[in-house]
Scaffold this active site. Sequence first.
Site, PDB file in Angstrom:
ATOM      1  N   LYS A  74      36.900  49.765  36.800  1.00  0.00           N
ATOM      2  CA  LYS A  74      37.425  49.879  35.821  1.00  0.00           C
ATOM      3  C   LYS A  74      37.154  50.853  35.782  1.00  0.00           C
ATOM      4  O   LYS A  74      36.565  50.901  34.196  1.00  0.00           O
ATOM      5  CB  LYS A  74      37.433  48.700  34.678  1.00  0.00           C
ATOM      6  CG  LYS A  74      39.142  48.542  33.799  1.00  0.00           C
ATOM      7  CD  LYS A  74      39.510  47.410  33.130  1.00  0.00           C
ATOM      8  CE  LYS A  74      39.993  47.268  32.118  1.00  0.00           C
ATOM      9  NZ  LYS A  74      40.531  46.040  31.194  1.00  0.00           N
ATOM     10  N   SER A 149      44.762  43.415  32.019  1.00  0.00           N
ATOM     11  CA  SER A 149      44.597  44.865  31.673  1.00  0.00           C
ATOM     12  C   SER A 149      43.913  45.147  33.053  1.00  0.00           C
ATOM     13  O   SER A 149      43.701  46.196  33.276  1.00  0.00           O
ATOM     14  CB  SER A 149      44.124  45.374  30.396  1.00  0.00           C
ATOM     15  OG  SER A 149      42.361  45.347  30.096  1.00  0.00           O
ATOM     16  N   SER A 173      41.405  39.209  30.075  1.00  0.00           N
ATOM     17  CA  SER A 173      41.825  41.348  30.833  1.00  0.00           C
ATOM     18  C   SER A 173      41.081  40.903  32.185  1.00  0.00           C
ATOM     19  O   SER A 173      41.602  41.260  33.682  1.00  0.00           O
ATOM     20  CB  SER A 173      41.711  42.061  30.712  1.00  0.00           C
ATOM     21  OG  SER A 173      42.652  42.241  29.920  1.00  0.00           O
TER      22      SER A 173
HETATM   23  N1  GLN Z   1      46.637  40.950  27.439  1.00  0.00           N
HETATM   24  C1  GLN Z   1      45.381  40.298  26.421  1.00  0.00           C
HETATM   25  C2  GLN Z   1      45.981  42.126  24.943  1.00  0.00           C
HETATM   26  O1  GLN Z   1      47.197  42.443  25.854  1.00  0.00           O
HETATM   27  C3  GLN Z   1      44.352  41.057  26.801  1.00  0.00           C
HETATM   28  C4  GLN Z   1      44.056  42.502  26.856  1.00  0.00           C
HETATM   29  C5  GLN Z   1      42.200  42.250  27.013  1.00  0.00           C
HETATM   30  O2  GLN Z   1      41.572  41.158  27.570  1.00  0.00           O
HETATM   31  N2  GLN Z   1      42.030  43.111  27.104  1.00  0.00           N
HETATM   32  O3  GLN Z   1      45.596  42.148  24.730  1.00  0.00           O
END
Ligand code: GLN
Length: 470
Positions: A74, A149, A173
């Site tokens: 990532k 994400s 994410s």
């Molecule tokens: N979707 C969640 C957010 O927007 C989790 C993001 C993540 O785990 N990095 O914060």
Amino acid sequence: MEYNDYREKIGLIKQGTLSLTSNVEGFLSRIEKEKHLNAFNFVFKDAVERASEIENKILEGKAGKAAGLVVAVKDNISIKNKPLSCSSKILENFQPVYTATAVQKLLDEDAIIIGKTNCDEFAMGSSNENSAFGPVLNPYDNSRVPGGSSGGSAVAVAANLCDVALGSDTGGSIRQPAAFCGVYGLKPTYGRVSRYGLTAFASSFDTIGPFAKNLNDLTLLLNIISGYDEKDSTSQKSGEINLTENVSKSTIKIGLPKEYFGEGLNPEIKTRIEEIINRLPSDNFEIIDISLPHTEYAIATYYILTTAEASSNLARYDGVRYGFRSKDSATLKDMYENTRTEGFGKEVKRRIMLGTYVLSSGYYDAYYRKAQKARRLFKEDFINAFKQADILLTPTTPTTAFKIGEKSTDPLEMYLSDIYTTSANLAGIPALNIPVGFDANGLPIGMQLMAPELKEPELLNAAYLINKFL
Ligand code: GLN
């Protein structure tokens, strides 16, 4: 590529039936062919040269534990002298001067890094639509999101553009995109994997974790990246996980938290998970109804605490130290302001503003301190639940993959897609997505298993056993 998991792959290489160099070339040409999915921000063509060096090491019997494992990383995780963008304009042309511990451990075991994957900007999002590199497409239906994400990492694994991938999980994410793309994804116990070299979003929630097509590869990857690291004071020691160990010696108590099966859950997901639960044989599994009473406050608590931490962590991007700098500013203050205005995307700005607000002296007690207290209650919910059950079983997401654009104008609606995942980050416990089939539109369905802190061996062994009844 004709193998089921890494163990089989390495066997084929040793026999001389599979060439590692052509394996890596194969991945590179698939990445090119599937370019429209937009899974990668940067692709490393020099992976082919590394493959030929490692192939020799394998044949000489001198290679490491992950020799020839092709990994996508990532793009919020550092690799020395390679670009690190966090899918943000503000890190344009930035290259870090050190390598994340998790990646270094993989390199030390002779893994091959094939590229950096697209993600939501600074890991903020649930759809991979908040990226300066454009959205990632779901390989099962290109009009849908892959989740976020870590959308690029999930797609890279699902579309067979690599063997395995690293993602990060602050509130879901890894698990949510794994569910939307039909792959395995694990958020480890907080601290099991060093955060050194992971770009900070919300430091007390952030974890690095693995994506894989099967449990063997997931476990291998987790074993390699885990462990105490003096560069991360929150990291912890952990033992090696052996997947065949301990299976079916005694009954596993599976807890079903009632709050995760109520309103808002797509009926097809509910039916599929109930079907699986009904199939689990009673000599191996005892099913227990439990409650995690504070669940309804998880999203609110998560967004207060993570935006607070993010507003502080993201203060460092000021046009002086990293990447992008706005041109033509009259004063230093203008330069800071213009750089941040032009460099950050909308969602990141929204979170910086929210976080600054909840930390401001007038509102600190009402929001930030209150949310910290609430966080303790989530921990207690889980401590109580794990007095009754060994493992908790829930859906990973309330719906399957949604359409691109469907939720991007409504942040609250978007935040709710993490309703089943944020609690594990609030409590710091490990949680795994298992792909368990498809809905009527052919979209993957994900099931989540959670375990107490550092109980990844029990978690993965339960998954291993449950897999036999899917
Ligand atoms: N979707 C969640 C957010 O927007 C989790 C993001 C993540 O785990 N990095 O914060």
